[in-house]
Design an enzyme around this catalytic site. Structure first.
Site, short mmCIF file in Angstrom:
data_model
loop_
_atom_site.label_atom_id
_atom_site.label_comp_id
_atom_site.label_asym_id
_atom_site.label_seq_id
_atom_site.Cartn_x
_atom_site.Cartn_y
_atom_site.Cartn_z
N PHE A 154 40.84 -3.94 26.79
CA PHE A 154 40.64 -4.97 25.77
C PHE A 154 41.74 -5.00 24.70
O PHE A 154 41.90 -5.99 24.00
CB PHE A 154 39.27 -4.76 25.07
CG PHE A 154 39.30 -3.69 24.00
CD1 PHE A 154 39.75 -3.99 22.71
CD2 PHE A 154 38.94 -2.38 24.27
CE1 PHE A 154 39.81 -3.00 21.72
CE2 PHE A 154 38.99 -1.40 23.30
CZ PHE A 154 39.44 -1.71 22.02
N LYS A 178 41.82 -8.62 37.13
CA LYS A 178 40.48 -8.47 36.54
C LYS A 178 40.70 -8.11 35.07
O LYS A 178 40.92 -6.96 34.72
CB LYS A 178 39.73 -7.35 37.28
CG LYS A 178 38.22 -7.44 37.26
CD LYS A 178 37.58 -7.38 35.90
CE LYS A 178 37.57 -6.01 35.29
NZ LYS A 178 37.07 -6.02 33.88
N GLU A 181 36.50 -7.70 30.16
CA GLU A 181 35.38 -8.62 29.95
C GLU A 181 35.10 -8.81 28.46
O GLU A 181 34.32 -9.68 28.08
CB GLU A 181 34.12 -8.14 30.70
CG GLU A 181 33.49 -6.85 30.20
CD GLU A 181 34.15 -5.58 30.74
OE1 GLU A 181 35.38 -5.56 30.92
OE2 GLU A 181 33.42 -4.60 30.95
N SER A 231 40.75 3.43 29.74
CA SER A 231 40.40 4.77 29.26
C SER A 231 40.61 5.81 30.36
O SER A 231 40.66 5.49 31.55
CB SER A 231 38.93 4.77 28.81
OG SER A 231 38.11 4.45 29.91
N CYS A 286 47.08 2.40 22.42
CA CYS A 286 47.23 3.67 23.15
C CYS A 286 48.45 4.42 22.67
O CYS A 286 48.60 5.59 22.94
CB CYS A 286 47.33 3.41 24.64
SG CYS A 286 48.86 2.60 25.09
N GLU A 386 39.69 10.80 21.84
CA GLU A 386 40.46 9.63 21.43
C GLU A 386 39.53 8.76 20.59
O GLU A 386 38.54 8.24 21.12
CB GLU A 386 40.94 8.86 22.67
CG GLU A 386 41.81 7.66 22.32
CD GLU A 386 42.24 6.85 23.54
OE1 GLU A 386 41.50 6.79 24.54
OE2 GLU A 386 43.33 6.25 23.47
#
Ligand code: NAD
Length: 502
Positions: A154, A178, A181, A231, A286, A386
């Site tokens: 995301f 993909k 979402e 992740s 990240c 994290e």
């Protein structure tokens, strides 16, 4: 808006944007207001199969499309992205929360990969050695591998999809994407522009969903390569999926990046860089710097860092002057707040507490302000996990040796930075640090697309990175041809039973 009026996100199958037939949907929600922006489908198994089948069919012709024709599509595409930059950034801010300036940065870093894709003529070149034996030449072809897939997170809904499908497609593959979402809208606008730029039907397909869609892609026998960003626990699950054994898989995953601050660093520049890298994008990068190690006298700089962090403005990303927007969801906010609570209860000193900020006009937003902990121990959850929020852990070290040891003992290897004015210290750091991307007075050292993204250790699974030269290897199979040609009147040679070429 009533539920019936909420727009639905479409699938892209065989060149058509189609409504999913699924009965499972989730809402795409503005994280600053909780307004429902759209509904995203969880694609059915039949829809996933149809997307892969379309990509498989399209591969038979796309793989033979001349390299110049492929490159020109991406030349056009980069122009279309530029022309639509503001619309793309506004869409991104609405669904993801980051500031408009940062949203433009998100699109721009992806745009750079599209520009690089347009120079594929220079990137997908094989090698040739003339006369490897008498009258024999050896050369390599870099051939596309087939239907490739991308699964994205995301936090960079423009840049990361653009890390993937442009380089896969320009090298002659077809693609199934993909998107996350949580914020698929800007990704879909970029996909529309890709079609407008001339990507033919079936070459790019998009399905939506969550774990089932990801597993459906990984398990499909016709998918030849998977690129995943997200992740660590999901990336590890994807990488180890038995159906992907022997296939091309690259997983770029979670991080815990450390910035080392030497006492000889330029103080003002360093503190500004740290505040930007720790709290910008609400810490949801990240390559953020959620840990700093203050070496020696630099330990005295903490109060000034806290003072700088206090000046950052927490507000909706669409508002002028915002430094820190909302985090993606109420669940993410609850997790971050819980981790802050754990830091307090485990004994760290909270020098700045960003919980429950007041944001007039956006009371429903998922806001948490810059938070700083000092006295952090490596056994604490705030160090071990994290956090993916605007929370900075400060650790003290007596020497550069101690700082390097600390970073190398952390399992993650996405990025790190050193702040110093000593060339010798910087060079020593660059040589001894076991992290894949190193900044020297550069807080977020994300490489530009002529290089590859090279996170390492627990932040990465698979040998080759996304974009840059490495991804051309990832999306192609090298075929080595050894050739000898005879004229019709060539003398008949002797029968040769050895393996050497003469
Ligand atoms: P995530 O792992 O939750 O989601 C990533 C993708 O995996 C999404 O498309 C999601 O639908 C799918 N997914 C989620 N749960 C799944 C499951 N159980 N099984 C199969 N698929 C599943 O990640 P996120 O929260 O969207 O993104 C943030 C994470 O991504 C952070 O850890 C961040 O460090 C990482 N990240 C890494 C890089 C990098 O280059 N190393 C870049 C950006 C983000």
């Amino acid at each position: 808006m009533t539920t019936a009026q909420v727009p639905t996100i479409k699938l892209l199958i065989d060149g058509q944007f189609v409504e999913s037939k699924t009965d499972q949907w989730r809402e795409v929600i503005n994280p600053a207001t909780q307004e429902v922006l759209a509904k995203v489908p969880f694609a059915t198994a039949d829809e996933i199969n149809a997307a892969v089948a379309s990509a498989k069919k399209a591969f038979t012709t796309w793989r033979k499309t001349p390299i110049g024709a492929r490159a020109r599509i991406f030349l056009k595409y980069q122009q279309l992205i530029r022309e639509n930059m503001q619309e793309l950034a506004a869409l991104l801010t609405a669904e993801q929360g980051k500031t408009l300036a940062d949203a433009e940065g998100d699109v721009f870093r992806g745009l750079e990969v599209v520009e690089h894709a347009a120079s594929i003529g220079n990137l997908q070149l094989g090698e040739l050695a003339n006369n490897v034996a008498s009258g024999v030449d050896t050369y390599t072809l870099m051939q596309p591998i087939g239907v490739c897939a991308g699964i994205t997170p995301f936090n960079f809904p423009a840049m990361i999809p653009l890390w993937m499908f442009p380089m896969a497609i320009v090298t002659g593959n077809t693609f199934v994407l993909k998107p996350s979402e949580q914020d698929p809208m800007v990704t879909m606008r970029l996909v529309e522009l890709a079609l407008e730029a001339g990507i033919p039907a079936g070459v790019l397909n998009v399905i939506h969903g969550g774990p089932d869609a990801v597993n459906g892609i990984c398990d499909h026998k016709d998918i030849k390569a998977v690129s995943f960003v997200g992740s660590t626990h999901v990336g590890t699950h994807v990488y180890n999926r038995s159906s992907l054994a022997g296939k091309r898989v690259q997983c770029m995953m979670g991080a815990k990046n450390h910035g080392i601050v030497m006492p000889d660093a330029n103080k003002e520049q360093t503190l500004n860089a740290i505040a930007g890298a720790a709290f910008g994008a609400a810490g949801q990068r990240c390559m953020a710097l959620p840990v700093i190690v203050l070496v020696g006298e630099a330990q005295n700089w903490l109060p000034e860092l806290v003072a700088k962090a206090k000046t950052l403005k927490v507000n909706a990303g669409c508002q002028a002057g915002t430094d820190v927007g909302p985090v993606i969801s109420p669940q993410a906010l609850a997790r971050i707040t819980g981790l802050i609570e754990s830091g307090v209860s485990e004994g760290a000193t909270i020098d700045l507490d960003g919980r429950n900020p007041t944001v007039p006009g956006f009371e429903q937003g998922n806001f948490v302000g810059p938070t700083i902990f000092s006295g952090v121990d490596t056994s604490m959850r705030i160090y071990q996990e994290e956090i993916f929020g605007p929370v900075l852990c400060v650790i003290n070290a007596d020497s550069i040796e101690q700082a390097i040891e600390l970073v190398n003992a952390n399992p993650n290897g996405n990025g790190t930075a050193i702040f110093t004015r000593s060339g010798a210290t910087a060079r020593r750091f660059q040589e001894e640090i076991d992290v894949g991307q190193v900044g020297i007075n550069v807080p977020i050292p994300v490489p530009v697309p002529m290089f590859s993204f090279t996170g390492s250790r627990a932040s990465k699974l698979g040998d080759l990175g996304p974009y840059g030269k490495q991804v051309v290897q990832f999306y192609t199979q090298t075929k080595t041809v050894t050739a000898r040609w005879f004229d019709e009147d060539e003398e008949v040679g002797a029968l040769n039973t050895t393996i050497s070429l003469k």
